[in-house]
Design a protein around this motif. Structure first.
Motif, PDB file in Angstrom:
ATOM      1  N   ASN A   1       0.875  -1.173   0.000  1.00 11.39           N
ATOM      2  CA  ASN A   1       0.000   0.000   0.000  1.00 11.39           C
ATOM      3  C   ASN A   1       0.911   1.221   0.000  1.00 11.39           C
ATOM      4  OD1 ASN A   1      -2.894  -1.007   0.374  1.00 11.39           O
ATOM      5  ND2 ASN A   1      -1.877  -2.018   2.092  1.00 11.39           N
ATOM      6  N   LYS A   2       1.116   1.798  -1.167  1.00 13.86           N
ATOM      7  CA  LYS A   2       2.119   2.858  -1.326  1.00 13.86           C
ATOM      8  C   LYS A   2       1.854   4.074  -0.450  1.00 13.86           C
ATOM      9  CE  LYS A   2       4.650   1.099  -4.754  1.00 13.86           C
ATOM     10  NZ  LYS A   2       6.114   0.906  -4.705  1.00 13.86           N
ATOM     11  N   THR A   3       0.586   4.308  -0.099  1.00 13.60           N
ATOM     12  CA  THR A   3       0.267   5.511   0.672  1.00 13.60           C
ATOM     13  C   THR A   3       0.723   5.417   2.120  1.00 13.60           C
ATOM     14  OG1 THR A   3      -1.939   4.601   1.082  1.00 13.60           O
ATOM     15  CG2 THR A   3      -1.709   6.135  -0.758  1.00 13.60           C
ATOM     16  N   VAL A   4       1.083   4.219   2.574  1.00 11.93           N
ATOM     17  CA  VAL A   4       1.561   4.081   3.956  1.00 11.93           C
ATOM     18  C   VAL A   4       2.803   4.940   4.158  1.00 11.93           C
ATOM     19  CG1 VAL A   4       2.559   2.476   5.635  1.00 11.93           C
ATOM     20  CG2 VAL A   4       0.585   1.781   4.263  1.00 11.93           C
ATOM     21  N   GLY A   5       3.652   4.998   3.137  1.00  9.39           N
ATOM     22  CA  GLY A   5       4.884   5.785   3.243  1.00  9.39           C
ATOM     23  C   GLY A   5       4.652   7.274   3.329  1.00  9.39           C
ATOM     24  N   SER A   6       3.467   7.722   2.913  1.00 10.39           N
ATOM     25  CA  SER A   6       3.171   9.161   2.973  1.00 10.39           C
ATOM     26  C   SER A   6       2.463   9.540   4.259  1.00 10.39           C
ATOM     27  CB  SER A   6       2.306   9.568   1.769  1.00 10.39           C
ATOM     28  OG  SER A   6       1.067   8.884   1.790  1.00 10.39           O
ATOM     29  N   SER A   7       2.238   8.542   5.131  1.00  4.02           N
ATOM     30  CA  SER A   7       1.534   8.804   6.387  1.00  4.02           C
ATOM     31  C   SER A   7       2.447   8.517   7.570  1.00  4.02           C
ATOM     32  CB  SER A   7       0.265   7.940   6.475  1.00  4.02           C
ATOM     33  OG  SER A   7      -0.354   8.091   7.719  1.00  4.02           O
ATOM     34  N   ASP A   8       3.138   9.551   8.041  1.00  8.95           N
ATOM     35  CA  ASP A   8       4.011   9.370   9.197  1.00  8.95           C
ATOM     36  C   ASP A   8       3.195   9.080  10.463  1.00  8.95           C
ATOM     37  OD1 ASP A   8       5.979  10.020   7.443  1.00  8.95           O
ATOM     38  OD2 ASP A   8       6.213  12.079   8.151  1.00  8.95           O
ATOM     39  N   SER A   9       1.951   9.584  10.501  1.00 11.49           N
ATOM     40  CA  SER A   9       1.173   9.507  11.740  1.00 11.49           C
ATOM     41  C   SER A   9       0.886   8.068  12.155  1.00 11.49           C
ATOM     42  CB  SER A   9      -0.136  10.290  11.597  1.00 11.49           C
ATOM     43  OG  SER A   9      -0.869   9.830  10.471  1.00 11.49           O
ATOM     44  N   LEU A  10       0.495   7.200  11.208  1.00  9.26           N
ATOM     45  CA  LEU A  10       0.187   5.823  11.581  1.00  9.26           C
ATOM     46  C   LEU A  10       1.438   5.108  12.067  1.00  9.26           C
ATOM     47  CD1 LEU A  10      -1.533   3.348  11.863  1.00  9.26           C
ATOM     48  CD2 LEU A  10      -1.237   2.890   9.426  1.00  9.26           C
ATOM     49  N   LEU A  11       2.529   5.232  11.343  1.00  8.16           N
ATOM     50  CA  LEU A  11       3.762   4.551  11.731  1.00  8.16           C
ATOM     51  C   LEU A  11       4.254   5.049  13.091  1.00  8.16           C
ATOM     52  CD1 LEU A  11       5.567   4.498   8.254  1.00  8.16           C
ATOM     53  CD2 LEU A  11       4.282   2.658   9.374  1.00  8.16           C
ATOM     54  N   ALA A  12       4.130   6.335  13.331  1.00  7.99           N
ATOM     55  CA  ALA A  12       4.564   6.893  14.612  1.00  7.99           C
ATOM     56  C   ALA A  12       3.690   6.393  15.759  1.00  7.99           C
ATOM     57  CB  ALA A  12       4.516   8.420  14.559  1.00  7.99           C
ATOM     58  N   ARG A  13       2.399   6.185  15.484  1.00  6.63           N
ATOM     59  CA  ARG A  13       1.470   5.788  16.545  1.00  6.63           C
ATOM     60  C   ARG A  13       1.500   4.296  16.843  1.00  6.63           C
ATOM     61  NH1 ARG A  13      -3.474   9.672  14.473  1.00  6.63           N
ATOM     62  NH2 ARG A  13      -2.570  11.634  15.223  1.00  6.63           N
ATOM     63  N   LEU A  14       2.306   3.543  16.125  1.00 12.94           N
ATOM     64  CA  LEU A  14       2.442   2.129  16.444  1.00 12.94           C
ATOM     65  C   LEU A  14       3.039   1.947  17.841  1.00 12.94           C
ATOM     66  CD1 LEU A  14       3.714   0.523  13.097  1.00 12.94           C
ATOM     67  CD2 LEU A  14       1.372   0.711  13.969  1.00 12.94           C
TER      68      LEU A  14
END
Length: 469
Positions: A270-283
């Motif tokens: 899902n290429k858009t995951v890389g454009s969303s810092d918020s989800l990765l940070a909230r892990l």
């Protein structure tokens, strides 16, 4: 049983992949009167079972305690499905039924479902890749109110059942104890997702939800996650290859961190995951996470940094898949702190990440300091950018991976490169890795003497060494 190389067992009749003939099935049927305590029959991967099942099911009244019946990939016919339906009234204790990989079931599921009795004890129903139709989906929805104990429902790889998913979703409220729902590659669309979200409010016990490889649900998450956050027991969420949009990611960034029991999260492809810092940070708010897969997610240095910082708060992390994210190359040092703290990590996948010698030196440094001691699978394939010097450094540190069982250093399919000075270092390391069972070195070019060394290393056939001839 001796003829088939199996040990007789009064409760478990396992004839999986035994090349059974129609005559064998008839002979097997004659044994059932002498096995009154039988609880499991496993005939999977025997193509000749198809068309002969009635010879077996007519004797099911002798095995009324039967709890498990596995018939996946048996080439079942419509007549077999009818026989199963008739037998369902006899084996009232049946808890597990696996009919997967029988493509002729498609369009005929009602021949079985209409025979199931109210109060049926089925806990597991698997119908993977059976060419199910929308009509089959409707038949399935109708029986959900007669199998209230259902815990596992696997409909994966049935591309046409998505058309009836709204109907199925409406009746999921009748199986409140459902723990696993697998809808991988089911042709789901946005409206399917909306119906499913409504059903989630009734599935408080759900542990695993697989919606992967349903490309047409992309864009639907933004309007269909109202009840996802209520799944407090959810342990596995698989959304890989779902064409998730940026709007979807905005909503998922708010919802996923609320899944307090989550242990496995797959967002790959899902290429858009890389454009969303918020989800990765909230892990970081999911300390029970054991597996994070973000392969081919278009990560940039900023989003990779966010993931690395979040990983500092994931002490139970066992599997990390960063493959096909080119930004990792030269930046693996950002993960240094997390890899030091991740004492449980067992699988690290870094395929096609543009790794350089510096990155391999970092891995060696970690092992020398006692980190990554439990690593079992390491994928470094498709990293053509690593120099011979980098491979030398890595191979010298390789013996420290005492538990390593799988290593992949293959080159890209279009590549061809001579195995340089590091080969001797590799050989010296291999003999010091007692657990190593799989070694992939495809597209590397070896001299005759190097080839003989590899063959000698594998002479006892206890290892699988893959290299091109």
């Amino acid at each position: 049983m001796q003829k088939l190389g199996k040990r007789p067992n009064g409760k478990n009749l396992d004839l999986n992949n035994c090349a059974l003939s129609a005559a064998d099935v008839t002979e097997l049927a004659s044994l059932l009167p002498f096995l009154p305590d039988l609880e499991e029959i496993i005939l999977s991967w025997n193509g000749c079972v198809g068309g002969t099942l009635k010879a077996l099911t007519v004797h099911f009244h002798h095995v009324s305690l039967l709890k498990v019946l596995r018939l996946n990939n048996c080439r079942l016919t419509a007549e077999d499905v009818i026989s199963l339906g008739e037998a369902s009234e006899i084996v009232s204790q049946l808890e597990e039924l696996d009919l997967s990989w029988n493509s002729n079931i498609g369009g005929k599921l009602s021949l079985l479902t209409k025979k199931l009795q109210k109060g049926c004890r089925l806990k597991l129903l698997k119908i993977t890749d059976c060419n199910l139709t929308a009509k089959d989906g409707e038949s399935l929805a109708e029986i959900l109110n007669v199998i209230p104990n259902l815990e596992v429902l696997d409909l994966s790889i049935n591309k046409h059942i998505g058309c009836s998913m709204k109907i199925i979703a409406q009746d999921l409220k009748n199986v409140p104890g459902l723990k696993e729902l697998n809808l991988h590659m089911c042709g789901l669309k946005q409206d399917s997702l909306q119906g499913l979200d409504t059903a989630l409010q009734h599935l408080a016990e759900l542990r695993k939800l697989d919606l992967s490889c349903n490309k047409e649900i992309g864009g639907g998450f933004k309007d269909s996650t109202a009840h996802l956050a209520s799944l407090k027991n959810l342990e596995v969420l698989d959304l890989h290859q779902c064409c998730v949009t940026e709007d979807d990611m905005t909503v998922l960034s708010q919802v996923i961190p609320l899944l307090s029991s989550l242990q496995e999260l797959n967002l790959s492809s899902n290429k858009t995951v890389g454009s969303s810092d918020s989800l990765l940070a909230r892990l970081r708010f999911l300390p029970k996470l054991k597996c994070v897969a973000v392969s081919n997610c278009g990560l940039g240095k900023e989003s990779f940094s966010s993931l690395a910082e979040a990983a500092l708060h994931l002490p139970e992390l066992e599997t990390l898949d960063l493959s096909w994210n080119k930004c990792v190359g030269g930046n693996l040092k950002l993960l240094l702190g997390a890899l030091k703290l991740a004492t449980e990590i067992q699988v690290l996948r870094l395929s096609s990440c543009n790794l350089v010698a510096e990155d391999l030196a970092l891995l060696t440094f970690l092992t020398q300091d006692g980190h990554l001691a439990r690593l079992r699978k390491l994928d470094l394939s498709y990293n053509n950018s690593i120099s011979d010097e980098g491979w030398v450094i890595f191979c010298r540190g390789l013996p420290v991976f005492k538990e390593l069982s799988e290593l992949d250093v293959s080159l890209r399919p279009s590549s061809c490169r001579a195995c340089g000075t590091w080969f001797s270092e590799l050989l010296g390391a291999l003999v010091k890795l007692p657990a190593l069972a799989e070694l992939a070195m495809q597209r590397w070019v070896f001299s005759e003497s190097q080839r003989k060394c590899l063959e000698s290393f594998n002479q006892d056939n206890k290892r699988n060494v893959r290299f091109d001839c």
